[in-house]
Each structure stands twice: as C-alpha cells, then as structure tokens.
Design a protein around this motif. Structure first.
Motif, mmCIF file in Angstrom:
data_model
loop_
_atom_site.group_PDB
_atom_site.id
_atom_site.type_symbol
_atom_site.label_atom_id
_atom_site.label_comp_id
_atom_site.label_asym_id
_atom_site.label_seq_id
_atom_site.Cartn_x
_atom_site.Cartn_y
_atom_site.Cartn_z
ATOM 1 N N LEU A 277 0.833 -1.213 0.000
ATOM 2 C CA LEU A 277 0.000 0.000 0.000
ATOM 3 C C LEU A 277 0.862 1.255 0.000
ATOM 4 N N ALA A 278 1.917 1.257 0.808
ATOM 5 C CA ALA A 278 2.770 2.445 0.885
ATOM 6 C C ALA A 278 3.452 2.729 -0.445
ATOM 7 N N HIS A 279 3.873 1.674 -1.139
ATOM 8 C CA HIS A 279 4.533 1.858 -2.434
ATOM 9 C C HIS A 279 3.577 2.435 -3.471
ATOM 10 N N ALA A 280 2.276 2.248 -3.266
ATOM 11 C CA ALA A 280 1.283 2.863 -4.159
ATOM 12 C C ALA A 280 0.915 4.266 -3.703
ATOM 13 N N LEU A 281 0.855 4.472 -2.405
ATOM 14 C CA LEU A 281 0.444 5.778 -1.867
ATOM 15 C C LEU A 281 1.432 6.886 -2.216
ATOM 16 N N THR A 282 2.709 6.557 -2.269
ATOM 17 C CA THR A 282 3.693 7.605 -2.522
ATOM 18 C C THR A 282 3.578 8.202 -3.918
ATOM 19 N N PRO A 283 3.599 7.407 -4.996
ATOM 20 C CA PRO A 283 3.506 8.033 -6.319
ATOM 21 C C PRO A 283 2.124 8.583 -6.652
ATOM 22 N N ILE A 284 1.068 7.978 -6.104
ATOM 23 C CA ILE A 284 -0.286 8.423 -6.453
ATOM 24 C C ILE A 284 -0.723 9.618 -5.624
ATOM 25 N N SER A 285 -0.453 9.584 -4.329
ATOM 26 C CA SER A 285 -0.946 10.625 -3.426
ATOM 27 C C SER A 285 0.147 11.468 -2.795
ATOM 28 N N ASN A 286 1.403 11.197 -3.168
ATOM 29 C CA ASN A 286 2.542 11.982 -2.680
ATOM 30 C C ASN A 286 2.672 11.931 -1.162
ATOM 31 N N VAL A 287 2.332 10.791 -0.581
ATOM 32 C CA VAL A 287 2.517 10.591 0.859
ATOM 33 C C VAL A 287 3.905 10.004 1.075
ATOM 34 N N PRO A 288 4.758 10.634 1.889
ATOM 35 C CA PRO A 288 6.091 10.066 2.137
ATOM 36 C C PRO A 288 5.999 8.616 2.602
ATOM 37 N N HIS A 289 6.965 7.843 2.196
ATOM 38 C CA HIS A 289 6.902 6.398 2.409
ATOM 39 C C HIS A 289 6.716 6.017 3.876
ATOM 40 N N GLY A 290 7.524 6.600 4.752
ATOM 41 C CA GLY A 290 7.414 6.250 6.170
ATOM 42 C C GLY A 290 6.066 6.625 6.755
ATOM 43 N N LEU A 291 5.548 7.777 6.376
ATOM 44 C CA LEU A 291 4.239 8.219 6.862
ATOM 45 C C LEU A 291 3.146 7.276 6.370
ATOM 46 N N ALA A 292 3.228 6.879 5.096
ATOM 47 C CA ALA A 292 2.232 5.955 4.550
ATOM 48 C C ALA A 292 2.235 4.639 5.318
ATOM 49 N N ASN A 293 3.414 4.107 5.567
ATOM 50 C CA ASN A 293 3.515 2.865 6.337
ATOM 51 C C ASN A 293 2.925 3.026 7.731
ATOM 52 N N ALA A 294 3.226 4.134 8.378
ATOM 53 C CA ALA A 294 2.773 4.357 9.746
ATOM 54 C C ALA A 294 1.253 4.359 9.843
ATOM 55 N N ILE A 295 0.589 4.923 8.839
ATOM 56 C CA ILE A 295 -0.872 5.039 8.891
ATOM 57 C C ILE A 295 -1.551 3.704 8.598
ATOM 58 N N VAL A 296 -1.019 2.951 7.631
ATOM 59 C CA VAL A 296 -1.706 1.708 7.253
ATOM 60 C C VAL A 296 -1.293 0.513 8.103
ATOM 61 N N LEU A 297 -0.170 0.600 8.816
ATOM 62 C CA LEU A 297 0.332 -0.562 9.554
ATOM 63 C C LEU A 297 -0.683 -1.163 10.528
ATOM 64 N N PRO A 298 -1.348 -0.381 11.391
ATOM 65 C CA PRO A 298 -2.292 -1.015 12.317
ATOM 66 C C PRO A 298 -3.441 -1.727 11.613
#
Length: 394
Positions: A277-298
């Motif tokens: 999910l994080a690898h998709a969120l970064t190019p599509i929504s410009n969410v930094p990788h670490g932040l994307a991981n942090a939100i979806v991890l739980p």
C-alpha cells in the motif's frame, strides 16, 4: 508443543547476511579508510538538496578531501527518487570520471546511489531489473564500490540489497533487488541524525518499525531475520518518542539507528501488505513512504491478526506489554500499542489527514496489488482486500 517458528515440513532454506558496518558516534571519521580499502580515489557523493542545506554533505566532503580524495557532489535526488534522478546521477558520475559512490542521506539518496551504481555497467531501462518480474537475474557483480551513510533512521537502505525508484514507463514505485547492490560498507553515525526535525524522525522511525514488524510476521523461515526484527521492535518502542521529543538525545538516536539497520536486515525475509500500500500511496498521493507505512500498519496488523497471533503477541511484549495475557489478547494489544506510539509522535491517524483523496483509493489498491511486497504477507491478500484496508485506513 513444537515451537511455532519451526517449518512444518522439512525443507532447505538459504539465508544470507548483510554488509560491513562501521557503527557509532564519530564513525564518519572512518570513511576515508574504507574508501581507500575499496580503491576509491574519485568518489561521487550522491545526496539531496536537504542534506546539503543541513551541512552534512560538507562534513563528508571535508573528511574525504582531507584524505586526498577528489570528491564531486550530485545533490539532485528528489524525496521520492525517479528514473530521471538516476540518469542525472549517472551523467555526474561519468563527468567526474568517478571510481566509486558515497551515498549520503535518507532512503531516497541511498537507493538512488545504488541505481546510479547499477547503470554505470548495466544497460537501461531500469524496468529491465524489476524484481517483481525476475529482473534480479540480469544484475551482475561488475559494479563500482558504494559506501552508504544514512542521515535518517528509517529505511535501513545502508544495509539493504535493493533500490526503490518510480519508473517513467509505469509510474509505479519499483523494487530493484540483488545482493550485488549491497553497499560495500555502511558508515552509520548517529551524530548525523541529531538535527533531524521531529516530523521526519517520527515518520522514518515508524518506517523502521514497519520493516521490523512486517518482516517478523512475514511468510518464510529466517530465524536470523526474526531475531533482529524483534530486537528492532523493542528499540523503537523504547526510544522513538524520546528521539522525536528530545532530538539531541544521542542514546535514543543511536537506538533508532540500530532499529533502522535491523529492519532492513530483517526484511530480506519479506515484507507485507503495508509496504504494498505504501509503495502505491507515494507516487499516487505523494505521501512520504514512512508516513504511509505508519498510517496503514495497524490496519494491516488487524487483517493479519488471526494468521499471525503468536508473533503479534511477541511484538506486544517487545513493545513493553508485561500483562502475561493470552496470546489472542496480546496480539490485539500489539495493534493498540502501535496505534498509540504513532499518535504519541504526531502521526495522523487517517490517510485523509495526509492528503489522500477518496477517489484515488481504487487506483491505490490496483497499484498495491501489482507490488511484490504483499507476497510475503502472512495472510494472502487480494486486490479487493487491499482496497478494503485502504478504505479503513482512509
């Protein structure tokens, strides 16, 4: 009762372990010796503008130049590196007539350095080397030496054997993987992270935690990876809040550098749906990788709970749970502790708070399903399930 981490069927497993590591406060001073060991005389420093602005690039070039090395600087790596960045770095390498690379920065600069290294001897396009398509078979060992120096405690790319880049022909974040991309040395100096802003410390620290957790619960048998992963979880749990709130605390910064390194050592075992999910969120929504991981991890941990109860219970213990409760309870506690840790360091709870638009969720799920990371998830995942997780995280 047989331990849960022993394979149920006999099989042969191949395991490997990472690079030479020079670790500790002041380790930067050892850089010239390792550059000389690798016969570098004209290294190219690959970094980004932020690292230059912070004065860290000058610290590195001063150390190299004092040892008589002619060092040039390429500082055009974007926060999420693209194929264009890599080709520009290749031009700089050739213009300098470089004989090696020193990559300095967060995961973006380190990954870009690895891929510049690759293209010095390998033909384009980079999509040829896409790990999801078996591209690792085309990577040879005729690469110039690379020394990695991290300035964040997150990706652990300094001890990893992959580079992540957004490709022009697909628009997708792509993993290029090979043991030959492993840096010849990692110079890990916690002093280089003392000025890191709290928000970056938080996001990169949660990235390290995600690496450790996803690797620990991933499919496969790799007890070495499991051991460092659970140690990394413990270190993040005890030190991330301090590193964020008291950024000059060298002990906390050191702990986080260890955890980041351990996360990357561990995820050679595999990752999971969080990273897909994080690898998709970064190019599509410009969410930094670490932040994307942090939100979806739980959300992903909840999805995996029934499939990895025992391991999630151990994660709860590593994060400080001393309740001695049943495994099922501890597994739920692990998810709750990750959510609370993210909140304590200022991570937004929802993707919408990070700028993701609801209309993009289906596209994000499609891209995530194409990403190889979810293949290591302890519970098999479909595109529809990735979309459901994205919606829940939204």
């Amino acid at each position: 009762m047989k331990p849960f981490d022993i394979p149920s069927e006999p099989r042969v497993t191949e395991m490997s372990w990472p690079t030479r590591i020079v670790f500790g406060a002041g380790a930067l001073q050892k850089l010239p010796a390792h550059a000389a060991r690798l016969n570098m005389k004209r290294p190219l420093l690959v970094t980004d503008a932020g690292v230059v602005k912070a004065g860290l690039a000058t610290r590195v070039t001063d150390v190299l130049k004092a040892a008589g090395m002619a060092c040039a600087v390429f500082d055009r790596v974007e926060p999420n590196p693209t194929e264009r960045d890599v080709f520009a770095g290749l031009e700089a390498y050739r213009a300098h007539k470089a004989d090696g690379i020193v990559a300095l920065g967060g995961g973006s600069a380190l990954d870009a350095g690895k891929l510049v290294q690759l293209l010095t001897t390998h033909e384009p396009p980079l999509s040829r080397y896409d790990d999801a398509k078996g591209g690792d078979q085309y990577v040879r060992d005729d690469l110039p030496p690379l020394i990695a120096i991290p300035t964040t405690a997150g990706t652990g790319s300094e001890v990893g054997r992959s580079g992540v880049v957004t490709l022009a022909d697909t628009g997708r974040k792509t993993v290029i993987f090979s043991p030959y991309l492993l840096p010849k040395a990692a110079v890990i100096d916690p002093e280089l992270t003392l000025g890191l802003p709290p928000s970056v410390t938080a996001a990169t620290g949660m990235d390290a935690l995600t690496h450790c957790i996803e690797a620990y619960v991933a499919n496969g048998f790799h007890p070495l990876a499991d051991a460092v992963a659970i140690d990394g979880v413990m270190r993040v749990g005890r030190s991330l809040v301090t590193a964020v709130k008291e950024g000059r605390d060298l002990a906390a910064r050191t702990d986080m550098m260890v955890a980041a390194m351990e996360g990357a050592m561990a995820f050679q075992k595999g990752l999971g749906a969080s990273h897909a999910l994080a690898h998709a969120l970064t190019p599509i929504s410009n969410v930094p990788h670490g932040l994307a991981n942090a939100i979806v991890l739980p959300v992903v941990m909840e999805f995996n709970r029934a499939a990895s109860t025992a391991r999630l219970a151990r994660i709860a213990t590593a994060l400080g749970d001393t309740s001695n409760a049943r495994e099922e309870v501890l597994a739920a506690n692990a998810i709750d502790r990750v959510r609370k840790l993210a909140a304590a360091v200022g991570i937004p709870a929802r993707l919408r708070e990070a700028g993701v638009q609801e209309k993009d969720l289906e596209h994000i799920a499609q891209k995530a399903f194409l990403d190889a990371s979810h293949q290591g998830n302890p519970r098999a995942v479909s595109e529809a399930e990735l979309l459901a997780m994205a919606r829940e995280a939204y």
